[in-house]
Design a protein around this motif. Structure first.
Motif, mmCIF file in Angstrom:
data_model
loop_
_atom_site.group_PDB
_atom_site.id
_atom_site.type_symbol
_atom_site.label_atom_id
_atom_site.label_comp_id
_atom_site.label_asym_id
_atom_site.label_seq_id
_atom_site.Cartn_x
_atom_site.Cartn_y
_atom_site.Cartn_z
ATOM 1 N N PRO A 1 0.801 -1.227 0.000
ATOM 2 C CA PRO A 1 0.000 0.000 0.000
ATOM 3 C C PRO A 1 0.832 1.276 0.000
ATOM 4 N N GLY A 2 2.119 1.197 -0.234
ATOM 5 C CA GLY A 2 2.976 2.380 -0.140
ATOM 6 C C GLY A 2 2.735 3.431 -1.197
ATOM 7 N N ARG A 3 2.419 3.048 -2.414
ATOM 8 C CA ARG A 3 2.245 4.004 -3.509
ATOM 9 C C ARG A 3 0.780 4.308 -3.807
ATOM 10 N N ALA A 4 -0.101 3.438 -3.370
ATOM 11 C CA ALA A 4 -1.550 3.642 -3.523
ATOM 12 C C ALA A 4 -2.218 2.707 -2.531
ATOM 13 N N ARG A 5 -3.445 2.992 -2.212
ATOM 14 C CA ARG A 5 -4.179 2.135 -1.270
ATOM 15 C C ARG A 5 -4.728 0.883 -1.950
ATOM 16 N N GLU A 6 -4.958 0.980 -3.283
ATOM 17 C CA GLU A 6 -5.499 -0.160 -4.033
ATOM 18 C C GLU A 6 -5.108 -0.015 -5.491
ATOM 19 N N LEU A 7 -5.262 -1.099 -6.240
ATOM 20 C CA LEU A 7 -4.995 -1.047 -7.674
ATOM 21 C C LEU A 7 -6.068 -0.217 -8.362
ATOM 22 N N PRO A 8 -5.703 0.523 -9.416
ATOM 23 C CA PRO A 8 -6.694 1.317 -10.137
ATOM 24 C C PRO A 8 -7.795 0.429 -10.730
#
Length: 188
Positions: free
Chosen positions: A12-19
């Motif tokens: 989760p470091g770069r986003a909370r979830e996949l787009p």
């Protein structure tokens, strides 16, 4: 046969979830390639549950739980072509020659690490594809992934998809991640 190529999801470091757009492509693809740096096992679990077929490796940021489940290099034959997947290929300079030597007999090499999309052909015909990252654009204008088609021993319709900018969730910093989380630098 429809292919989805992705890498460097860093959740989760770069986003909370996949787009959502990427997940829709997972559902449409016959084969999903992921070239490492998952960071969490939940993303691997998610893609394993949704993909018809997943060809994946671990990356340099993946810890023991992911390394226990994934190889460093994966190879698969699809539609008359030989594919290999690896996370790191070293510096951009000399990449084509180095990879052609390291992966003899391979038609298409999917790789990651730099978060920078790449599509070249080495002397001898090895196609090198890096889909960038769907969650961390680094110096690129957009986060990205790739799709392609395989039929009759040919790779076609290779397309780089740019994702729309994410809106940071409440409490996220301007980079889209949790507050105060340092942004890693990797070799280009």
């Amino acid at each position: 046969m429809r292919l989805l190529l992705t890498t460097d999801t860093h959740l989760p470091g770069r986003a909370r979830e996949l787009p959502a757009e990427l997940l829709a492509e997972v559902d449409r693809a016959d084969v999903v390639f992921h070239a490492g740096d998952w960071v969490d096992t939940a993303t691997l679990d998610l893609l394993e549950s949704r993909a018809r077929r997943l060809v994946a490796v671990f990356g340099n940021n993946d810890g023991a739980p992911l390394r226990a489940r994934l190889p460093e290099v994966a190879a698969v034959g699809l539609g008359g072509l030989r594919f290999a997947v690896v996370h790191e290929t070293g510096p951009a300079r000399g990449r084509e020659e180095r990879c052609a030597e390291r992966f003899p007999g391979v038609d298409v090499l999917v790789f990651g690490h730099s978060h920078i999309p790449w599509d070249t052909t080495a002397p001898g015909g090895l196609r090198l594809l890096n889909p960038g990252s769907p969650t961390d654009r680094r110096r690129q204008p957009n986060c990205t992934y790739m799709t392609a088609e395989v039929a009759g021993g040919r790779l076609s319709a290779v397309r780089l998809h740019g994702l729309p900018p994410r809106r940071p969730a409440a409490g996220d910093d301007a980079a889209g991640g949790p507050p105060g989380r340092p942004r890693a630098r990797e070799d280009r």
